[in-house]
Design a protein around this motif. Structure first.
Motif, mmCIF file in Angstrom:
data_model
loop_
_atom_site.group_PDB
_atom_site.id
_atom_site.type_symbol
_atom_site.label_atom_id
_atom_site.label_comp_id
_atom_site.label_asym_id
_atom_site.label_seq_id
_atom_site.Cartn_x
_atom_site.Cartn_y
_atom_site.Cartn_z
ATOM 1 N N CYS A 176 -29.963 -40.904 54.242
ATOM 2 C CA CYS A 176 -29.725 -41.018 55.676
ATOM 3 C C CYS A 176 -30.715 -41.956 56.368
ATOM 4 C CB CYS A 176 -29.786 -39.637 56.326
ATOM 5 S SG CYS A 176 -28.496 -38.503 55.756
ATOM 6 N N GLY A 177 -31.460 -42.725 55.591
ATOM 7 C CA GLY A 177 -32.379 -43.699 56.158
ATOM 8 C C GLY A 177 -33.742 -43.159 56.489
ATOM 9 N N GLY A 178 -34.048 -41.957 55.997
ATOM 10 C CA GLY A 178 -35.353 -41.380 56.251
ATOM 11 C C GLY A 178 -36.315 -41.611 55.099
ATOM 12 N N THR A 179 -37.591 -41.435 55.375
ATOM 13 C CA THR A 179 -38.649 -41.506 54.366
ATOM 14 C C THR A 179 -39.395 -40.185 54.373
ATOM 15 O OG1 THR A 179 -38.934 -43.888 54.716
ATOM 16 C CG2 THR A 179 -40.713 -42.717 53.613
ATOM 17 N N ASN A 180 -39.373 -39.502 53.264
ATOM 18 C CA ASN A 180 -40.080 -38.233 53.138
ATOM 19 C C ASN A 180 -41.579 -38.507 53.074
ATOM 20 O OD1 ASN A 180 -41.220 -35.812 52.321
ATOM 21 N ND2 ASN A 180 -39.977 -35.576 50.484
ATOM 22 N N ILE A 181 -42.336 -37.982 54.023
ATOM 23 C CA ILE A 181 -43.763 -38.312 54.083
ATOM 24 C C ILE A 181 -44.558 -37.709 52.930
ATOM 25 C CG2 ILE A 181 -43.722 -38.630 56.588
ATOM 26 C CD1 ILE A 181 -45.168 -35.894 56.818
ATOM 27 N N PHE A 182 -43.960 -36.735 52.232
ATOM 28 C CA PHE A 182 -44.641 -36.134 51.089
ATOM 29 C C PHE A 182 -43.898 -36.391 49.785
ATOM 30 C CE2 PHE A 182 -46.367 -33.453 54.569
ATOM 31 C CZ PHE A 182 -47.717 -33.723 54.359
ATOM 32 N N ALA A 183 -43.166 -37.484 49.734
ATOM 33 C CA ALA A 183 -42.405 -37.831 48.524
ATOM 34 C C ALA A 183 -43.317 -38.036 47.321
ATOM 35 C CB ALA A 183 -41.572 -39.085 48.770
ATOM 36 N N ASP A 184 -44.555 -38.408 47.573
ATOM 37 C CA ASP A 184 -45.467 -38.765 46.486
ATOM 38 C C ASP A 184 -46.123 -37.577 45.800
ATOM 39 O OD1 ASP A 184 -46.760 -38.392 49.043
ATOM 40 O OD2 ASP A 184 -48.613 -39.139 48.152
ATOM 41 N N LEU A 185 -45.977 -36.381 46.333
ATOM 42 C CA LEU A 185 -46.664 -35.233 45.749
ATOM 43 C C LEU A 185 -46.033 -34.847 44.409
ATOM 44 C CD1 LEU A 185 -47.389 -32.973 48.855
ATOM 45 C CD2 LEU A 185 -48.784 -34.779 47.826
ATOM 46 N N PRO A 186 -46.823 -34.366 43.451
ATOM 47 C CA PRO A 186 -46.302 -34.095 42.108
ATOM 48 C C PRO A 186 -45.498 -32.815 41.986
ATOM 49 C CG PRO A 186 -48.648 -33.603 42.200
ATOM 50 C CD PRO A 186 -48.293 -34.238 43.507
ATOM 51 N N VAL A 187 -45.699 -31.866 42.897
ATOM 52 C CA VAL A 187 -45.001 -30.581 42.837
ATOM 53 C C VAL A 187 -43.722 -30.660 43.658
ATOM 54 C CG1 VAL A 187 -45.193 -28.112 43.346
ATOM 55 C CG2 VAL A 187 -47.199 -29.391 42.563
ATOM 56 N N MET A 188 -42.631 -30.088 43.122
ATOM 57 C CA MET A 188 -41.345 -30.229 43.788
ATOM 58 C C MET A 188 -41.297 -29.535 45.144
ATOM 59 S SD MET A 188 -37.520 -29.849 42.243
ATOM 60 C CE MET A 188 -37.788 -31.375 41.342
ATOM 61 N N ALA A 189 -41.919 -28.360 45.256
ATOM 62 C CA ALA A 189 -41.951 -27.643 46.541
ATOM 63 C C ALA A 189 -43.403 -27.288 46.855
ATOM 64 C CB ALA A 189 -41.086 -26.397 46.483
ATOM 65 N N PRO A 190 -44.196 -28.278 47.280
ATOM 66 C CA PRO A 190 -45.635 -28.063 47.463
ATOM 67 C C PRO A 190 -45.971 -27.371 48.780
ATOM 68 C CG PRO A 190 -45.067 -30.306 48.039
ATOM 69 C CD PRO A 190 -43.809 -29.674 47.543
ATOM 70 N N VAL A 191 -47.118 -26.713 48.770
ATOM 71 C CA VAL A 191 -47.723 -26.235 50.007
ATOM 72 C C VAL A 191 -48.585 -27.361 50.567
ATOM 73 C CG1 VAL A 191 -49.303 -24.559 51.038
ATOM 74 C CG2 VAL A 191 -47.754 -23.842 49.218
ATOM 75 N N VAL A 192 -48.439 -27.634 51.858
ATOM 76 C CA VAL A 192 -49.230 -28.695 52.486
ATOM 77 C C VAL A 192 -49.992 -28.108 53.670
ATOM 78 C CG1 VAL A 192 -47.679 -30.542 51.759
ATOM 79 C CG2 VAL A 192 -47.271 -29.395 53.943
#
Length: 266
Positions: A176-192
């Protein structure tokens, strides 16, 4: 014992009579999408779509199998999720000497691939193929030229979860033209942390289900998402599971991001 795509002779002689158990809600949905709801004899907890699944015996809570309940429904094949901490369930299926297949559910491609495999298993390959092809076409149609926007996908608040770039929700955001700001994290469902979100300053915050109270973010009025009031809820049921409903969820995300773009400073 594991089964290779349902072609093992011990379970494939009479596909219309196969007694199927699913160990994740999305797998039950996919069996229904393949035209084999009548062959389901047991499901996991929270298998509630379609509502007719609520009448079936529950044999698992998603993490632990009730072996007595599972054996009572006499399954010919058990469909297990390839992720979500399922190894204990697989070990139990092995000890019980039950036929099973593990199906991945991490990406959009996994959805249509799993549906096609289930279709072969239950002898309804053409039905499943058509449904999978339609899903793939709907996902492909989401892609269009749009102004890029940075997106934080918020799951809960305490702890604060999100998804990385490998998750199907992130794929929908990108489509949809978005950029996930946490796309780079190694865990699929990380705590931030809240501080990490503030540092990455998203244009939009998406969250599913009931609207989250954004008060934890109001301490930073300079955040782009605050300036544009881009706190957007999307229907949680449409994005929570790797089933065909993700096509609807993707359309909802695209609409949400299109509306959020209009609120951004130009």
């Amino acid at each position: 014992m594991g089964v290779d795509d349902g072609r093992n002779a011990s379970v494939a002689n009479d596909t219309d009579a196969l007694r199927i158990v699913t160990l994740a809600p999305h797998l039950a949905e996919l069996v229904v999408s393949a035209g084999a709801e009548s062959q389901l004899v047991g499901v996991s907890a929270y298998s509630d779509f379609p509502a007719s699944l609520l009448s079936l015996p529950v044999v698992s809570d998603g993490f632990r199998i009730d072996a007595e309940a599972l054996l009572a429904v006499r399954p010919d094949i058990v469909l297990a999720w390839g992720g979500g901490g399922q190894q204990a369930s697989i070990d139990l299926l092995e000890r019980l000497d039950l036929n099973y297949i593990q199906l991945d559910g991490r990406t959009l491609a996994d959805v249509s691939d799993s549906l096609r495999r289930i279709g072969v298993l239950v002898g309804k390959a053409s039905v499943a193929q058509a449904a999978a092809d339609q899903f793939d076409a709907q996902i492909a149609a989401l892609g269009a030229e749009r102004m890029p926007v940075s997106v934080f996908y918020q799951i809960g608040a305490n702890p604060l979860y999100t998804v990385n770039g490998q998750h199907f929700i992130s794929e929908l955001i990108v489509a949809c033209g978005g950029t996930n700001i946490f796309a780079d994290l190694p865990v699929m469902a990380p705590v931030v942390s809240v501080e990490a979100v503030v540092q990455r300053d998203p244009d939009v915050v998406l969250h599913a289900g009931q609207a989250h109270e954004p008060s934890i973010w109001r301490r930073w009025p300079e955040l782009t998402v605050n300036q544009a009031d881009n706190w957007v809820a999307i229907p949680g049921d449409l994005v929570a599971r790797p089933s065909l409903r993700l096509a609807e969820g993707g359309a909802a995300i695209c609409q949400a991001l299109d509306e959020a773009r209009e609120r951004l400073p130009h």
